[in-house]
Design a protein around this motif. Structure first.
Motif, PDB file in Angstrom:
ATOM      1  N   ALA A   1       9.379 -12.144  -7.978  1.00  0.00           N
ATOM      2  CA  ALA A   1       8.963 -11.311  -9.103  1.00  0.00           C
ATOM      3  C   ALA A   1       7.516 -10.864  -8.957  1.00  0.00           C
ATOM      4  O   ALA A   1       7.175  -9.700  -9.175  1.00  0.00           O
ATOM      5  N   ILE A   2       6.634 -11.800  -8.555  1.00  0.00           N
ATOM      6  CA  ILE A   2       5.219 -11.475  -8.402  1.00  0.00           C
ATOM      7  C   ILE A   2       5.023 -10.468  -7.281  1.00  0.00           C
ATOM      8  O   ILE A   2       4.264  -9.499  -7.407  1.00  0.00           O
ATOM      9  N   ILE A   3       5.704 -10.684  -6.158  1.00  0.00           N
ATOM     10  CA  ILE A   3       5.587  -9.754  -5.035  1.00  0.00           C
ATOM     11  C   ILE A   3       6.101  -8.371  -5.431  1.00  0.00           C
ATOM     12  O   ILE A   3       5.504  -7.346  -5.083  1.00  0.00           O
TER      13      ILE A   3
ATOM     14  N   LEU B   1      -5.579  -9.618  -6.218  1.00  0.00           N
ATOM     15  CA  LEU B   1      -4.229  -9.670  -5.680  1.00  0.00           C
ATOM     16  C   LEU B   1      -3.912 -11.058  -5.136  1.00  0.00           C
ATOM     17  O   LEU B   1      -2.835 -11.611  -5.401  1.00  0.00           O
ATOM     18  N   ALA B   2      -4.844 -11.624  -4.382  1.00  0.00           N
ATOM     19  CA  ALA B   2      -4.639 -12.975  -3.844  1.00  0.00           C
ATOM     20  C   ALA B   2      -4.446 -13.978  -4.972  1.00  0.00           C
ATOM     21  O   ALA B   2      -3.566 -14.853  -4.911  1.00  0.00           O
TER      22      ALA B   2
ATOM     23  N   GLN C   1       0.152  -2.525  -4.435  1.00  0.00           N
ATOM     24  CA  GLN C   1      -1.131  -2.997  -3.921  1.00  0.00           C
ATOM     25  C   GLN C   1      -0.976  -3.680  -2.577  1.00  0.00           C
ATOM     26  O   GLN C   1      -1.844  -3.565  -1.703  1.00  0.00           O
ATOM     27  N   LEU C   2       0.115  -4.404  -2.406  1.00  0.00           N
ATOM     28  CA  LEU C   2       0.339  -5.113  -1.154  1.00  0.00           C
ATOM     29  C   LEU C   2       0.590  -4.155   0.004  1.00  0.00           C
ATOM     30  O   LEU C   2       0.021  -4.317   1.090  1.00  0.00           O
TER      31      LEU C   2
ATOM     32  N   PHE D   1      -0.299 -15.124   4.064  1.00  0.00           N
ATOM     33  CA  PHE D   1       0.581 -14.041   4.506  1.00  0.00           C
ATOM     34  C   PHE D   1       1.660 -13.766   3.466  1.00  0.00           C
ATOM     35  O   PHE D   1       2.165 -14.694   2.824  1.00  0.00           O
ATOM     36  N   VAL D   2       2.000 -12.504   3.340  1.00  0.00           N
ATOM     37  CA  VAL D   2       3.162 -12.105   2.548  1.00  0.00           C
ATOM     38  C   VAL D   2       4.088 -11.353   3.491  1.00  0.00           C
ATOM     39  O   VAL D   2       3.688 -10.364   4.116  1.00  0.00           O
ATOM     40  N   ILE D   3       5.315 -11.855   3.610  1.00  0.00           N
ATOM     41  CA  ILE D   3       6.309 -11.244   4.498  1.00  0.00           C
ATOM     42  C   ILE D   3       7.595 -11.093   3.701  1.00  0.00           C
ATOM     43  O   ILE D   3       8.220 -12.088   3.328  1.00  0.00           O
TER      44      ILE D   3
END
Length: 264
Positions: A88-90, A225-226, A96-97, A237-239
């Motif tokens: 949900a957050i991603i 964002l972090a 932005q990401l 990392f966000v994948i």
């Protein structure tokens, strides 16, 4: 990712205290099993709460494997809930990401999977994972990398991040990024400017561009964002729909990328 499994017998002396600490779902499982075990008894008057709790406790102490089952159930439920919160957050932060026009992009800009990296040029673990990121980029022609400058280790880290983003205006972000990330030991302002000069950057212009308000604004966006993603250190990392904190080996990244590709 699987919930952890507790192996071996649970000491009876702590079994009840462990059970008290787990979720209501786990306690409900234990009570249900205890009630079932006593279902064959003739119906009696309603026992006092304390008496009923003692019966449950006695049943659990006689069957300590229930504690393991309850903890495993609770951990599995917590993992599912955590994964749903992260997704949900991603999802809420996807613009932005993935599409911040000020964030430098490496790899294939049109790639089908994006790796977003939060890093600090003086972070030892960021430097350790840098060769892994390079290897992934070279072997996966559909990989897109978004670089999020996240200087948290002091003034020199911010100076390095400002220099890298200022170098982007001269078309040499990745060159300076790689030079600093592959350096040994801690950076200094003199060392950073030395790398920039070796790459043919206009140093006077670089120093001027480093003071741009847009860079300060980008730092602020990256910090916010972090924070929203629960990333407090580097690297992060966000994948796809997953967040990984800290350095990892190449196989781990490959698995995460593969999962992201299967679940776009």
């Amino acid at each position: 990712m699987q919930a952890g499994v507790i192996q071996g017998p649970v000491p009876q002396g702590i079994a009840w205290r462990i059970l008290q600490g787990i979720a209501v779902a786990g306690l409900g499982l234990a009570i249900a099993m205890a009630t079932q075990a006593n279902a064959a008894e003739p119906e009696q008057s309603q026992p006092a709460t304390a008496e009923f709790e003692q019966r449950v406790k006695d049943y659990i102490l006689s069957n300590p494997e229930i504690v393991v089952q309850a903890i495993q159930l609770y951990q599995a439920q917590q993992q599912v809930q955590k994964e749903e919160r992260v997704k949900a957050i991603i999802g809420q932060s996807s613009a932005q990401l993935l599409a911040d026009p000020e964030a430098p992009v490496g790899g294939n800009p049109e790639g089908d999977v994006t790796v977003v990296e939060f890093f600090d040029y003086n972070c030892t673990y960021c430097k350790k994972v840098a060769p892994v990121m390079s290897a992934l980029e070279q072997q996966d022609t559909e990989l897109r990398i978004v670089y999020k400058e996240f200087p948290i280790l002091g003034p020199v880290s911010e100076y390095a991040a400002r220099a890298a983003l200022a170098a982007d205006a001269q078309g040499k972000y990745l060159e300076l990024h790689n030079a600093m990330m592959n350096s040994s030991g801690r950076l200094s302002e003199a060392l950073i400017l030395g790398y920039a000069a070796d790459l043919g950057l206009d140093i006077d212009r670089l120093k001027t561009d480093m003071q741009a308000e847009a860079i300060s604004a980008q730092f602020a966006r990256n910090r916010a964002l972090a924070r929203s993603l629960g990333i407090t250190g580097t690297p992060g990392f966000v994948i796809g729909a997953e967040i990984i904190g800290g350095a990892a080996d190449q196989a781990t990244f490959e698995n995460l990328i593969a999962r992201a590709r299967q679940n776009p």
